[in-house]
Design a protein around this motif. Structure first.
Motif, PDB file in Angstrom:
ATOM      1  N   GLU A 101      36.199  34.999  77.328  1.00 22.50           N
ATOM      2  CA  GLU A 101      36.375  33.622  76.858  1.00 22.50           C
ATOM      3  C   GLU A 101      35.749  33.404  75.482  1.00 22.50           C
ATOM      4  OE1 GLU A 101      37.730  29.621  77.294  1.00 22.50           O
ATOM      5  OE2 GLU A 101      38.168  31.452  78.434  1.00 22.50           O
ATOM      6  N   ASP A 102      34.657  34.097  75.219  1.00 21.82           N
ATOM      7  CA  ASP A 102      33.960  33.927  73.935  1.00 21.82           C
ATOM      8  C   ASP A 102      34.808  34.352  72.739  1.00 21.82           C
ATOM      9  OD1 ASP A 102      30.736  33.680  74.823  1.00 21.82           O
ATOM     10  OD2 ASP A 102      32.047  34.707  76.226  1.00 21.82           O
ATOM     11  N   GLN A 105      36.221  31.939  70.094  1.00 16.21           N
ATOM     12  CA  GLN A 105      35.432  31.474  68.946  1.00 16.21           C
ATOM     13  C   GLN A 105      35.891  32.117  67.639  1.00 16.21           C
ATOM     14  OE1 GLN A 105      31.093  31.422  69.566  1.00 16.21           O
ATOM     15  NE2 GLN A 105      31.465  31.733  71.745  1.00 16.21           N
TER      16      GLN A 105
END
Length: 238
Positions: A101-102, A105
């Motif tokens: 999920e990161d 960014q």
């Protein structure tokens, strides 16, 4: 390992997994286990390792590149690379890989794309949903390309029209079974590497490819996708 079907174990060093309830340390047997399965159907998925992060998520990172095969980058002293981190889970007795999920960014501005697109960056993520056959090509102005396609039965990744061809004796096309009609596909490209998540995370197709001065993305007429140019990891704030 080898297989007579069109899909499994086509690399000289292939990866497989097996799911079970628990390992009996006395008999060294995996209890109530499933059949052996392949997580990746690309050219270059090798030696995956996993770890638990601080939130208890099981994260996988693989080596992209195979022993005994030199890529065109080897002469520049680049032997290979690591995959993006993938969170592992189990769904319907299948191992599911989800890009961490990161990684969101890293996304720059969102672009809705279709047809022929001129790429402003060779590092990007592409995401789309479809139930129809499609083709997708990464190209340069000379027409050299990498083809990714889906039919009713299967996926195809074809690097036979790359600028730099290598490892021909191991095949220039990889196929993967299509296990669901409705597909959510995520595709990560970073210059000479592509990581494709198919069958809603049940499988991936991880590969190197070499297209000189790649600057075009071509989607079949029935396909619309979201394109995210990716910022370098080094540019993220801690």
């Amino acid at each position: 390992m080898s297989s007579e079907n069109l899909y499994d174990y086509k690399n000289i060093f292939s990866v497989s997994y097996i799911l079970g309830d628990k390992l009996n340390t006395e008999t060294v047997a995996l209890e109530n286990h499933q059949d052996v399965a392949a997580p990746d159907y690309g050219f270059d998925f090798y030696a995956p390792q996993t770890y638990l992060d601080d939130n208890g998520k099981r994260i996988l990172v693989a080596w992209i590149g195979l022993p005994e095969i030199d890529t065109p980058s080897t002469k520049f002293q680049w032997a290979g690379m690591l995959s993006i981190p993938r969170e592992l889970s189990v769904r319907d007795n299948k191992l599911i890989q989800t890009p961490l999920e990161d990684l969101k960014q890293l996304r720059a501005e969102t672009q809705k794309v279709s047809g022929d697109i001129e790429l402003t960056s060779r590092s990007f993520e592409l995401e789309f949903e479809t139930s129809e056959d499609f083709t997708l090509e990464l190209k340069n102005e000379a027409g050299e390309s990498l083809l990714f396609a889906m039919t009713e039965q299967e996926f195809k990744l074809d690097r036979s029209n790359n600028s730099h061809i290598y490892a021909e004796k191991y095949g220039l096309v990889r196929l993967a079974p299509r296990t669901t009609k409705q597909q959510t596909i995520r595709l990560f490209v970073d210059r000479s590497v592509i990581e494709i998540f198919i069958n809603n995370g049940e499988h991936s197709m991880t590969s190197r490819f070499f297209i000189q001065d790649m600057n075009q993305l071509s989607l079949s007429k029935n396909l619309t996708a979201l394109l995210y140019p990716l910022n370098p990891i080094s540019g993220l704030e801690q």
